[in-house]
Design an enzyme around this catalytic site. Sequence first.
Site, mmCIF file in Angstrom:
data_model
loop_
_atom_site.group_PDB
_atom_site.id
_atom_site.type_symbol
_atom_site.label_atom_id
_atom_site.label_comp_id
_atom_site.label_asym_id
_atom_site.label_seq_id
_atom_site.Cartn_x
_atom_site.Cartn_y
_atom_site.Cartn_z
ATOM 1 N N ASP A 17 0.863 -1.172 0.000
ATOM 2 C CA ASP A 17 0.000 0.000 0.000
ATOM 3 C C ASP A 17 0.913 1.240 0.000
ATOM 4 O O ASP A 17 2.128 1.137 0.162
ATOM 5 C CB ASP A 17 -0.980 0.001 1.173
HETATM 6 C C1 BGC Z 1 -5.002 3.283 -0.033
HETATM 7 C C2 BGC Z 1 -5.192 2.243 -1.102
HETATM 8 C C3 BGC Z 1 -5.062 2.870 -2.460
HETATM 9 C C4 BGC Z 1 -3.711 3.538 -2.555
HETATM 10 C C5 BGC Z 1 -3.455 4.165 -3.912
HETATM 11 C C6 BGC Z 1 -3.758 4.096 -0.252
HETATM 12 O O1 BGC Z 1 -3.708 5.181 0.608
HETATM 13 O O2 BGC Z 1 -4.982 2.664 1.233
HETATM 14 O O3 BGC Z 1 -6.442 1.624 -0.949
HETATM 15 O O4 BGC Z 1 -5.231 1.906 -3.448
HETATM 16 O O5 BGC Z 1 -3.627 4.545 -1.568
HETATM 17 O O6 BGC Z 1 -4.258 5.240 -4.127
#
Ligand code: BGC
Length: 761
Positions: free
Chosen positions: A294
Site C-alpha cells: 500500500d
Molecule cells: C489506499 C489504497 C489505495 C492507494 C493508492 C492508499 O492510501 O490505502 O487503498 O489503493 O492509496 O491510491
Amino acid sequence: MRKLFSGLISLLILFSACQPAAKQNQSAAGADVENRVEELLAKMTLDEKIGQLNQYTSRWEMTGPAPANADSMFIYNMIKEGKLGSMLNVTGVAATRKVQQLAVDSSRLGIPLILGYDVVHGYRTMFPIPLGEAASWDPEVAKLSAKVAADESAAAGLHWTFAPMVDVSRDARWGRVMEGAGEDPYLGAQFAFARVKGFQGDDLAAENTIAACVKHFAAYGVAEAGRDYNTVDLSEQRLQNEILPPFKAAVEAGTATFMNSFNTLNGIPATGSVHLQRDILKGEWGFDGFVVSDWGSIGEMINHGAAASNREAAKLAMIAGSDMDMEANAYINELKGLIESGEVHESLVDDAVRRVLRIKFRLGLFDDPWKYCNPEREKNVILSEENLHAAREVAKKSIVLLKNDNNLLPLAKSGKKIAVIGELAASKDVPLGNWRAQAIPNSAVSLLEGITAVVGEQNVIFAKGPDYVISQRNFFTKLKFNETDVSGLDAAVKAARSAGVVVIALGEDCFQSGEGRSQSDISLKGLQQKLLDEVYKVNKNVVVVLMNGRALEINKMAETVPSILETWHLGSQAGNAIADVLFGNYNPSGKLPVSFPRSVGQLPMSYAHFSTGRPSGSDDVTLWSRYVDVANSPLFPFGYGLSYTTFEYSGLTISDSVLTKGGEIGATVTLKNSGERFGEEVVQLYIRDLVGSIARPVKELKGFQKIGLNAGESKEITFKITEKELEFFTEAAGWHTEPGQFKLWVGTSSAKGLEGSFELK
Ligand code: BGC
C-alpha cells in the site's frame, strides 16, 4: 539472533520461490507466458529488475502523502532508465500514452509500464459505493458495475484497478467501510468473486478488461477502535474464519494482483508478513500474480517500530513477499545494496519480477502496449448512454427500505405537493461518493432533480435548510460542519408546512467516509437532527432519504418518522434511482450488509457474534453479557430490508435429519408474496454449529437467493447443505468439520427466520 532468523527465513523462502510456477500457469497459453517471462528475465540487469518493482504516483494526481520529489522530469527519467515498472494516478489516453511511450521506446528493454488507478466504483460513470452495491445482495449487480468500470478505465489507457476492497469490517467508526461489502465473510466472498470477474472478464488481454487488485491484505478493516491505520491483534482462528474468505474467493476468481495493508497484525506489519503473503497467499492458495504494497507501507514499517531504516524495511518486505513498492522508494534505493551484501537473495527479486512480468504479459501489454490507449473508445465508451443506464439499474437495486409505516411509500406521482428538504437533496456532488476516480464534480443527478423529473416543478417546494458542510470538500481535507447558523431553518419548516409530504435528505457528505475518515461519533452531524425535528413538528408525513457511507446511529429518527430509505452514495444516476423507488417504479429489494447499531458504544458489532458464558437474561439482572444502558441487539440487523409488498415464509423442511460426511441435504421453505405487487426477496440461510472444539458464532450466513414473485405467487426455495457450509478453521486442525448438532434458520434477515436442525455424522 534476529539476523540469523531472517537469514533462515530468506533461505526457506528462496526454496519455495524457486518451485515451479503455480497451478494457473499449466495451460499452453500459460506455458507460453512463462517462457516469455524467463527469456526476458534472463536479459535484465539487476537494476532493471529492481526497476520493475518500483511504482510511483503521477505528480498531478495523488491519493496519499505527497512524494519528496514532485518533479515530472524526475519520473520521465526514471522511466527511460528502466527504473520504474508501474505508475498510479496517470489517467486518460494522452497522459498514459506519453508515459508508456517513454517506457516502450526509450528504455533499454522497452518493458511496458503497468498503469494502475483506484477505480473503486466507476471510472467516470459512477456506480454506488461498494457498500451500497453489496446491499443489493446480488453479486451480478457488482459484476456489471465492475465490468462497466473496467470498460471505461481500459478505454482511458489504464490496465489495473486497485479494487475490489474486500476488507470485512464490523465497525462503522472506520471510514473505509464504504469501500467494501460490509460485515460478513460469506457475503463478502460472493461480492469479491463477482467483482474480480467483472473487472477481468474471461480474458485479461481483451481491450475492455483490466487487472483487479484485491486489498488490503489483511485485517485492515478491524483496526482497533475503528481508527484508520490502527493496530490489529487477532487470533489466527478469527483471521481465517472471518477475514480471509473474501480474499480466497478473489484468488479463486483469478485476481491478477493483491495489495497488502498498512496495519500490523499480531505485531507484524502486514507488508512484512511472511505468514500472510508467503505461507497463505502464495503458498497455500497458489496465487501466482504479484503483491503491491500500500502507499508507502514499506516505509511505514519504520513508524511501526518494526524496522530501523528504509533499508531494513525493504529487506523485511521483500523477504515477506511484497513484490512491488508503492511510493516508499525502499526497493529502488535499497534492494541492490541488500543483494550485494547477501542479506536478500537475488532469487527473491527474480520471483517478484517474474510475477510482475507475468501479469504484464497476461494483459497483452507486450503484444500491443497501445491497446488500452484508444481515443475513439475513450470518446465513445466513457459516460455512454448504456453505462448510465447500467448505473441507474445498479443504484436502484442498492437501496434499502428501513421503515415504512402505514405505507407512506410509494408516493403518488400527482396530487400532493412534495417538500424536498436538505443540502444533500440538491447536491449533484455528494452522490458521486468518495474514491470517485474521474467522476466529473457535480455531475450526479440530484435527488431534487430526480423527484422533479417525475412530478414536475410545480409540485415540488425545495428548501435547503441550514448549511451542512462549511469547509472545502475534497479527498484530503477534514470537513467542518455548521453547528450554529440556523439560517434556512425557517424556510424549510415553511416548506414542510405547506406540503402534503416531506422528502428530507440527511446523512453524510461523501467525503465524510473513506480513507482517513474514522469517526468516534456516527450520529447525524451539524444541524441535521434539529432540521429533522423542526420539520417533523409541522408535518408528520416525512420520508428520510439517507445518504451515507457507513451505518449511522439514527435511533431518534427511527422512533419518529414513518419512512426511511437508505440510499448510500449511489453514483451518477442517484436522483433518478431514488425517484424510481420513491414513486414505486421500482420496488426496493436491498438488505443491509452491515448491522446498524443503536449506539456507537456497541461497536464492533455483528450478528455473527459469539454466545459468551452469560448470553442473555432478564433486564433486571446485571450480571449478564450486556450493556446496562442499551440493548445488545442492533437497531436494524444485518440482512434486513423491507419491500412495498409482504413476504410470508412457511413449511421449512429439511430433507434428512442427518448429513453424512461427503453427503448433501436440502433445506426448503415456501416463500409467498402475500402483498399486492411484484417484489423481490432475499431469502437467507444461517447455520449454527452448536458445540465445537472452539466456540462458534451464534449464527453464520451460509447461503442466499434473491427471488422475484408476483402478487399472490408462491415458490419453494431450497438450499443445499454440504460439509463445505459447515467448515471452519482451528489452529489445531486447520479447515475441517466436526460432527454434531447444527441449527439452521431460513428467513428474511439475520434476526428472523424459520428454525430447523440437523446432525452431521
Ligand atoms: C489506499 C489504497 C489505495 C492507494 C493508492 C492508499 O492510501 O490505502 O487503498 O489503493 O492509496 O491510491
